[in-house]
Enzyme design. Structure first.
Site, short mmCIF file in Angstrom:
data_model
loop_
_atom_site.label_atom_id
_atom_site.label_comp_id
_atom_site.label_asym_id
_atom_site.label_seq_id
_atom_site.Cartn_x
_atom_site.Cartn_y
_atom_site.Cartn_z
N GLU A 1 0.89 -1.15 0.00
CA GLU A 1 0.00 0.00 0.00
C GLU A 1 0.94 1.20 0.00
O GLU A 1 1.86 1.27 0.83
CB GLU A 1 -0.88 0.00 1.25
CG GLU A 1 -1.96 -1.06 1.25
CD GLU A 1 -3.05 -0.81 0.21
OE1 GLU A 1 -3.18 0.33 -0.26
OE2 GLU A 1 -3.77 -1.77 -0.12
N THR B 1 11.37 2.95 0.50
CA THR B 1 11.19 4.38 0.24
C THR B 1 12.10 5.22 1.13
O THR B 1 12.49 4.78 2.23
CB THR B 1 9.72 4.76 0.52
OG1 THR B 1 9.60 6.17 0.55
CG2 THR B 1 9.24 4.23 1.87
N ASP B 2 12.39 6.44 0.69
CA ASP B 2 13.17 7.36 1.53
C ASP B 2 12.35 7.88 2.71
O ASP B 2 12.90 8.47 3.64
CB ASP B 2 13.70 8.54 0.69
CG ASP B 2 12.61 9.39 0.04
OD1 ASP B 2 11.41 9.02 0.13
OD2 ASP B 2 12.95 10.43 -0.55
N GLU B 3 11.02 7.65 2.67
CA GLU B 3 10.16 8.22 3.72
C GLU B 3 10.44 7.60 5.09
O GLU B 3 10.08 8.17 6.12
CB GLU B 3 8.68 8.11 3.32
CG GLU B 3 8.44 8.82 2.00
CD GLU B 3 6.98 9.01 1.61
OE1 GLU B 3 6.12 9.06 2.49
OE2 GLU B 3 6.72 9.13 0.40
N TYR C 1 2.09 5.17 6.64
CA TYR C 1 2.74 4.54 5.47
C TYR C 1 4.22 4.33 5.75
O TYR C 1 4.74 3.21 5.64
CB TYR C 1 2.56 5.42 4.22
CG TYR C 1 3.50 5.05 3.09
CD1 TYR C 1 3.42 3.81 2.46
CD2 TYR C 1 4.48 5.95 2.63
CE1 TYR C 1 4.28 3.47 1.42
CE2 TYR C 1 5.34 5.62 1.60
CZ TYR C 1 5.25 4.37 0.99
OH TYR C 1 6.10 4.03 -0.03
N LYS D 1 6.49 0.87 6.18
CA LYS D 1 7.64 0.54 5.32
C LYS D 1 8.90 0.36 6.18
O LYS D 1 9.71 -0.52 5.92
CB LYS D 1 7.86 1.62 4.26
CG LYS D 1 6.79 1.69 3.17
CD LYS D 1 6.69 0.45 2.30
CE LYS D 1 7.90 0.23 1.41
NZ LYS D 1 7.67 -0.89 0.47
P1 NAD Z 1 1.43 1.12 -6.34
O1 NAD Z 1 0.47 1.47 -5.26
O2 NAD Z 1 1.32 1.78 -7.67
O3 NAD Z 1 1.40 -0.45 -6.63
C1 NAD Z 1 1.32 -1.40 -5.61
C2 NAD Z 1 0.99 -2.74 -6.23
O4 NAD Z 1 0.96 -3.72 -5.19
C3 NAD Z 1 -0.39 -2.78 -6.91
O5 NAD Z 1 -0.30 -3.44 -8.15
C4 NAD Z 1 -1.26 -3.56 -5.93
O6 NAD Z 1 -2.31 -4.29 -6.56
C5 NAD Z 1 -0.22 -4.50 -5.31
N1 NAD Z 1 -0.62 -4.94 -3.95
C6 NAD Z 1 -1.04 -4.16 -2.93
N2 NAD Z 1 -1.34 -4.93 -1.86
C7 NAD Z 1 -1.07 -6.21 -2.22
C8 NAD Z 1 -1.17 -7.45 -1.54
N3 NAD Z 1 -1.60 -7.53 -0.28
N4 NAD Z 1 -0.80 -8.58 -2.21
C9 NAD Z 1 -0.36 -8.51 -3.49
N5 NAD Z 1 -0.27 -7.35 -4.19
C10 NAD Z 1 -0.63 -6.21 -3.56
O7 NAD Z 1 2.87 1.36 -5.69
P2 NAD Z 1 4.21 1.91 -6.36
O8 NAD Z 1 4.18 3.38 -6.34
O9 NAD Z 1 4.45 1.19 -7.65
O10 NAD Z 1 5.27 1.43 -5.28
C11 NAD Z 1 5.89 0.16 -5.39
C12 NAD Z 1 6.89 -0.01 -4.27
O11 NAD Z 1 7.87 1.03 -4.34
C13 NAD Z 1 6.26 0.12 -2.87
O12 NAD Z 1 6.87 -0.82 -2.03
C14 NAD Z 1 6.58 1.54 -2.45
O13 NAD Z 1 6.68 1.62 -1.04
C15 NAD Z 1 7.94 1.74 -3.11
N6 NAD Z 1 8.29 3.13 -3.45
C16 NAD Z 1 7.42 3.91 -4.15
C17 NAD Z 1 7.80 5.22 -4.49
C18 NAD Z 1 6.89 6.10 -5.32
O14 NAD Z 1 7.21 7.28 -5.50
N7 NAD Z 1 5.79 5.61 -5.86
C19 NAD Z 1 9.05 5.70 -4.12
C20 NAD Z 1 9.91 4.86 -3.40
C21 NAD Z 1 9.53 3.58 -3.09
P1 TYD Z 2 2.36 12.26 -3.11
O1 TYD Z 2 2.40 12.20 -4.60
O2 TYD Z 2 1.15 11.76 -2.40
O3 TYD Z 2 3.69 11.54 -2.57
P2 TYD Z 2 4.32 11.49 -1.07
O4 TYD Z 2 3.32 11.98 -0.10
O5 TYD Z 2 4.61 10.04 -0.89
O6 TYD Z 2 5.57 12.34 -1.13
O7 TYD Z 2 2.57 13.78 -2.67
C1 TYD Z 2 3.71 14.53 -3.09
C2 TYD Z 2 3.64 15.87 -2.40
O8 TYD Z 2 2.51 16.60 -2.91
C3 TYD Z 2 3.42 15.79 -0.90
O9 TYD Z 2 4.13 16.85 -0.28
C4 TYD Z 2 1.92 15.99 -0.73
C5 TYD Z 2 1.57 16.92 -1.88
N1 TYD Z 2 0.23 16.78 -2.47
C6 TYD Z 2 -0.56 17.92 -2.67
O10 TYD Z 2 -0.16 19.05 -2.36
N2 TYD Z 2 -1.78 17.75 -3.26
C7 TYD Z 2 -2.27 16.53 -3.62
O11 TYD Z 2 -3.41 16.43 -4.13
C8 TYD Z 2 -1.45 15.38 -3.41
C9 TYD Z 2 -1.93 13.99 -3.79
C10 TYD Z 2 -0.19 15.56 -2.84
#
Ligand code: NAD
Ligand code: TYD
Length: 350
Positions: A85, A131-133, A156, A160
Site C-alpha cells: 500500500e 522508500t526514503d520516507e 505509510y 515501510k
Molecule cells: P502502487 O500502489 O502503484 O502499486 C502497488 C501494487 O501492489 C499494486 O499493483 C497492488 O495491486 C499490489 N498490492 C497491494 N497490496 C497487495 C497485496 N496484499 N498482495 C499482493 N499485491 C498487492 O505502488 P508503487 O508506487 O508502484 O510502489 C511500489 C513499491 O515502491 C512500494 O513498495 C513503495 O513503497 C515503493 N516506493 C514507491 C515510491 C513512489 O514514488 N511511488 C518511491 C519509493 C519507493
Molecule cells: P504524493 O504524490 O502523495 O507523494 P508522497 O506523499 O509520498 O511524497 O505527494 C507529493 C507531495 O505533494 C506531498 O508533499 C503531498 C503533496 N500533495 C498535494 O499538495 N496535493 C495533492 O493532491 C497530493 C496527492 C499531494
C-alpha cells in the site's frame, strides 16, 4: 536459470520493473504476484503479457499458503518485492491496511523464502523495494544517507520502516540473502492519478482545481521511474548482499514550483493561453503530519555501481505529460474504474 517472483508487478513501479526484466532477460522466468487492489492495473503490462517468460498470478502476499505454493511450484530463486500500500493519504485514513500488506505481507514472503531455500542460499536473493520516507523529514538542509536513523512519521512510512527492519532481521538472524533500496518520489507513465503529478495532469486536462496541501512549500526529490528500475536492475545483479542503497534524483522541488512548471508545460502542449492552468491552483487543508522535505544522497550507488539519473526533471516531466496525453484511454479507464474489467477480459476468457 533464475525464476524471479515480482510482487506488485501490476502497480506503477512494479510494472516498469516487470517490463524491464521480462524484456531484458529472456532467460529469466518472471512470475508477477499481484492482488490487483485499486492500484493494480494489468493494462500497465498489456505489451508484455504474452511473452513466454512471463506469468501473472492474482493473489495476496499475506496468503502464506499461496505464497509457499508459488515458491515450490515455480522454484523461485529470487524475489523483487514491490507490492505495498503506497499512498500516504490512504494510510492516514486506514493504517491497518498498511500494516497488513506492508508488514505482514513482507514477513509472509520472507518466511516463505527462508523455508523454501532452507539454508541453500547460493544464487538466491530477497530484494526489498523501499522508500526514503522511512528516514523521516528533513529541515531546509541535509540529506538522507544509508545510515541515517529511521524516523518514520506517517502510518505509510512506519509500515515501510517496519518491513525494512524485518528484512534486515531475516538477514542477521537467518543469513537470508537480502538487498534493500530506498528511493525518492517517482514519476512517469502508469502512475496512479491519486499522486500529485498524475492527479494534477488529469485535472489540468479536465480544467479541474489543482489541490495543493498547505502552502505548497513541502519539498520532494523526484526521479523518473525508468531511472529507478534501472538502479534496481544494477543493485539486483551487482549490489552487495545485506546492503542498503539509496536511490534519488538530486532533484528537489517545492510542490508549488513543480505544479507551476507542470502548468507551464501543459499550457504549451494543449495550446492554451500561457498562465491559464495556473489559475486552477487551489490551496487546500494541509495533510496531517505532512513531512517537510525529502532529499536523498545517492553517492554510494554512483560510486559503487556507476548509477546516475539519465533525465533532467523538465525533460522527464515533458515525457510524462506526453505519455498521459497520448494515453487518455488508460487515464479515463482508471478514473472511471473500468480498468478493473481488464483482468476478467484477459484472464477469465482463457
Ligand atoms: P502502487 O500502489 O502503484 O502499486 C502497488 C501494487 O501492489 C499494486 O499493483 C497492488 O495491486 C499490489 N498490492 C497491494 N497490496 C497487495 C497485496 N496484499 N498482495 C499482493 N499485491 C498487492 O505502488 P508503487 O508506487 O508502484 O510502489 C511500489 C513499491 O515502491 C512500494 O513498495 C513503495 O513503497 C515503493 N516506493 C514507491 C515510491 C513512489 O514514488 N511511488 C518511491 C519509493 C519507493
Ligand atoms: P504524493 O504524490 O502523495 O507523494 P508522497 O506523499 O509520498 O511524497 O505527494 C507529493 C507531495 O505533494 C506531498 O508533499 C503531498 C503533496 N500533495 C498535494 O499538495 N496535493 C495533492 O493532491 C497530493 C496527492 C499531494
Amino acid at each position: 536459470m533464475q525464476t524471479i517472483l515480482i510482487t506488485g508487478g501490476a502497480g506503477f513501479i512494479g510494472s516498469h520493473l516487470t517490463r524491464l526484466f521480462v524484456s531484458k532477460y529472456p532467460q529469466y522466468k518472471i512470475i508477477n504476484l499481484d492482488a490487483l487492489t485499486y492500484a493494480g492495473n494489468l493494462q500497465n503490462l498489456s505489451d508484455i503479457e504474452s511473452r513466454s517468460n512471463y506469468q501473472f498470478i492474482k493473489g495476496d502476499i499475506t496468503n502464506a499458503k499461496l505464497v509457499n505454493e508459488i515458491f515450490e511450484t515455480h522454484q523461485i530463486t529470487s524475489v523483487l518485492h514491490c507490492a505495498a500500500e503506497s499512498h500516504v493519504d490512504r494510510s492516514i485514513a486506514d493504517p491497518l491496511a498498511f500494516v497488513r500488506t506492508n508488514v505482514i505481507g513482507t514477513v509472509t514472503l520472507l518466511q516463505a523464502a527462508k523455508e523454501y531455500w532452507n539454508g541453500d542460499y547460493e544464487n538466491k536473493l530477497f530484494y526489498h523495494i523501499s522508500t526514503d520516507e522511512v528516514y523521516g523529514s528533513l529541515g531546509e538542509t541535509g540529506f538522507f544517507y544509508e545510515d541515517t536513523a529511521y524516523d518514520p512519521r506517517s502510518p505509510y512510512s512506519a509500515s515501510k520502516a517496519s518491513s525494512d527492519h524485518f528484512v534486515r532481521a531475516y538477514h542477521h538472524t537467518y543469513q537470508l540473502p537480502v538487498k534493500i533500496s530506498n528511493c525518492s518520489n517517482n514519476y512517469g507513465p502508469f502512475h496512479f492519478p491519486e499522486k500529485l503529478i498524475p492527479l494534477s495532469i488529469n485535472n489540468i486536462i479536465n480544467n479541474k482545481p489543482l489541490p495543493i496541501y498547505g502552502k505548497g512549500e513541502n519539498i520532494r526529490d523526484w526521479l523518473y521511474v525508468e531511472d529507478h528500475v534501472r538502479a534496481i536492475d544494477l543493485i539486483f545483479h551487482k549490489g552487495k548482499n545485506g546492503e542498503t542503497y539509496n536511490i534519488g534524483g538530486h532533484n528537489e522541488w517545492t510542490n508549488i514550483a513543480l505544479i507551476r512548471e507542470l502548468c507551464r508545460q501543459m499550457d504549451h502542449k494543449l495550446n492554451r493561453e500561457a498562465g491559464s492552468s495556473e489559475k486552477l491552483i487551489s490551496f487546500v487543508k494541509d495533510r496531517a503530519g505532512h513531512d517537510l522535505r525529502y532529499a536523498i544522497d545517492a553517492t554510494k550507488l554512483k560510486d559503487e555501481l556507476g548509477w546516475l539519473p539519465s533525465l533532467q526533471f523538465e525533460e522527464g516531466l515533458s515525457k510524462t505529460i506526453d505519455w498521459y496525453l497520448a494515453n487518455t484511454a488508460w487515464l479515463n479507464d482508471v478514473v472511471n474504474g473500468s480498468y478493473k474489467d481488464y483482468y476478467e477480459e484477459q484472464y477469465h476468457k482463457r
